[in-house]
Scaffold this motif. Sequence first.
Motif, short mmCIF file in Angstrom:
data_model
loop_
_atom_site.label_atom_id
_atom_site.label_comp_id
_atom_site.label_asym_id
_atom_site.label_seq_id
_atom_site.Cartn_x
_atom_site.Cartn_y
_atom_site.Cartn_z
N GLY A 99 1.95 -16.33 2.02
CA GLY A 99 3.16 -17.05 1.07
C GLY A 99 3.69 -16.34 0.58
N ASP A 100 3.36 -15.16 0.04
CA ASP A 100 2.96 -13.85 -1.14
C ASP A 100 4.59 -13.06 -0.73
OD1 ASP A 100 0.72 -14.56 -1.77
OD2 ASP A 100 -0.20 -12.47 -1.03
N ASP A 101 5.49 -13.19 -1.58
CA ASP A 101 6.58 -11.91 -1.16
C ASP A 101 6.30 -10.71 -1.76
OD1 ASP A 101 8.36 -14.09 -0.76
OD2 ASP A 101 8.23 -14.72 -3.23
N VAL A 102 6.65 -10.11 -0.77
CA VAL A 102 6.75 -8.47 -0.47
C VAL A 102 8.03 -8.02 -0.22
CG1 VAL A 102 4.66 -8.81 0.03
CG2 VAL A 102 5.91 -8.21 2.00
N THR A 103 7.87 -6.52 -0.71
CA THR A 103 9.23 -5.83 -0.26
C THR A 103 8.69 -4.52 0.52
OG1 THR A 103 10.24 -6.01 -2.89
CG2 THR A 103 10.97 -4.61 -1.50
N VAL A 104 9.52 -3.83 1.15
CA VAL A 104 8.89 -2.89 2.63
C VAL A 104 10.39 -2.28 2.71
CG1 VAL A 104 9.01 -2.34 4.90
CG2 VAL A 104 8.17 -5.55 4.55
N ALA A 105 9.86 -0.99 2.13
CA ALA A 105 10.52 0.15 2.99
C ALA A 105 10.16 0.69 4.01
CB ALA A 105 10.45 1.12 1.37
N MET A 106 11.21 0.86 4.75
CA MET A 106 10.69 0.64 5.71
C MET A 106 12.44 1.81 6.58
SD MET A 106 10.52 -1.74 9.28
CE MET A 106 12.56 -2.39 9.77
N THR A 107 11.80 2.63 7.44
CA THR A 107 12.08 3.85 8.74
C THR A 107 12.09 3.49 9.98
OG1 THR A 107 11.71 5.38 6.82
CG2 THR A 107 12.64 6.57 8.62
N VAL A 108 12.91 3.55 11.02
CA VAL A 108 12.69 3.46 12.21
C VAL A 108 12.66 4.59 12.77
CG1 VAL A 108 13.93 2.52 14.39
CG2 VAL A 108 14.19 1.40 12.68
N ARG A 109 12.24 4.88 13.35
CA ARG A 109 11.23 6.33 14.28
C ARG A 109 12.29 6.27 15.66
NH1 ARG A 109 5.34 5.82 14.74
NH2 ARG A 109 5.32 7.55 15.65
N TYR A 115 -0.58 -11.96 11.06
CA TYR A 115 0.64 -11.92 9.30
C TYR A 115 1.44 -11.16 10.02
CZ TYR A 115 -3.75 -13.92 7.53
OH TYR A 115 -4.43 -14.75 6.97
N PHE A 116 2.81 -11.15 9.71
CA PHE A 116 3.76 -10.60 9.79
C PHE A 116 5.22 -10.54 8.30
CE2 PHE A 116 2.35 -11.95 13.81
CZ PHE A 116 2.93 -11.08 14.77
N VAL A 117 5.94 -9.90 8.32
CA VAL A 117 6.94 -10.21 7.47
C VAL A 117 8.70 -10.38 8.54
CG1 VAL A 117 8.48 -9.46 5.48
CG2 VAL A 117 6.16 -8.83 5.48
N THR A 118 9.15 -11.12 8.17
CA THR A 118 10.50 -11.49 8.78
C THR A 118 11.67 -11.06 8.15
OG1 THR A 118 9.71 -13.79 9.69
CG2 THR A 118 11.80 -12.97 10.08
N VAL A 119 11.58 -9.61 9.72
CA VAL A 119 12.98 -8.57 9.28
C VAL A 119 13.77 -9.20 8.86
CG1 VAL A 119 14.50 -6.33 10.13
CG2 VAL A 119 11.36 -6.48 10.36
N PRO A 120 15.37 -9.45 7.73
CA PRO A 120 16.15 -10.49 7.61
C PRO A 120 17.36 -10.25 8.93
CG PRO A 120 15.55 -9.41 5.96
CD PRO A 120 14.60 -8.64 7.02
N ALA A 121 17.75 -10.95 8.72
CA ALA A 121 18.87 -11.39 10.16
C ALA A 121 20.00 -9.58 9.76
CB ALA A 121 20.10 -11.73 9.73
N ALA A 122 20.38 -9.18 8.26
CA ALA A 122 21.51 -8.04 8.02
C ALA A 122 20.74 -6.49 8.70
CB ALA A 122 22.08 -8.04 6.80
N GLU A 123 19.88 -6.56 8.52
CA GLU A 123 18.91 -5.68 8.59
C GLU A 123 18.28 -5.72 10.35
OE1 GLU A 123 18.25 -7.37 5.99
OE2 GLU A 123 18.58 -6.07 4.27
N ARG A 130 -2.23 -5.29 4.40
CA ARG A 130 -2.92 -6.34 3.22
C ARG A 130 -3.74 -6.36 2.90
NH1 ARG A 130 -3.90 -9.40 7.76
NH2 ARG A 130 -5.50 -9.77 7.34
N LYS A 131 -5.14 -6.04 2.72
CA LYS A 131 -6.18 -6.23 2.22
C LYS A 131 -6.29 -5.07 0.24
CE LYS A 131 -9.26 -7.59 4.90
NZ LYS A 131 -10.46 -7.87 5.51
N PRO A 132 -5.62 -4.13 0.81
CA PRO A 132 -5.02 -3.22 -0.45
C PRO A 132 -4.34 -3.52 -1.73
CG PRO A 132 -5.20 -1.80 1.11
CD PRO A 132 -5.62 -2.80 1.87
N GLN A 133 -2.89 -4.13 -0.57
CA GLN A 133 -2.03 -5.11 -1.60
C GLN A 133 -2.63 -6.74 -2.09
OE1 GLN A 133 0.23 -3.28 -2.77
NE2 GLN A 133 -1.17 -1.61 -2.02
N GLY A 134 -3.76 -7.28 -1.91
CA GLY A 134 -4.18 -7.78 -2.37
C GLY A 134 -3.05 -8.89 -1.78
N LEU A 135 -2.89 -8.94 -0.79
CA LEU A 135 -1.71 -9.99 0.41
C LEU A 135 -2.06 -11.17 1.40
CD1 LEU A 135 0.83 -7.01 1.38
CD2 LEU A 135 0.70 -9.01 -0.81
N SER A 136 -1.33 -12.60 1.46
CA SER A 136 -1.67 -13.63 2.15
C SER A 136 -0.80 -14.46 2.21
CB SER A 136 -3.09 -15.15 0.98
OG SER A 136 -2.58 -15.06 0.09
#
Length: 95
Positions: free
Chosen positions: A84-94, A19-27, A76-82
Amino acid sequence: MELVFAGPVIEWRGPSPYYFVTVPAAESADIREVAAMATYGWGVIPVEARIGGTAFTTSLFPKDGGYLLPLKSAVRKPQGLSAGDDVTVAMTVRL
């Protein structure tokens, strides 16, 4: 580099489902600017991410000029994600 983006959870069915979330083009374009400083090989980019109350570390996978954020079961499990679910991601590139 800190980023916030939203997108659907997608499922890739290989030998086992991933399972993945695609990082949008601008980011993705912003990440490419620092990729040489961040990558530790094969084009993967180490990140710290948060979805809801779950924080995790992982590495972005390069895909078609952009990046995919992998979502393990431990995320995924603690957030109940499967798929098709929409998520908001806060991310820091290390760097």
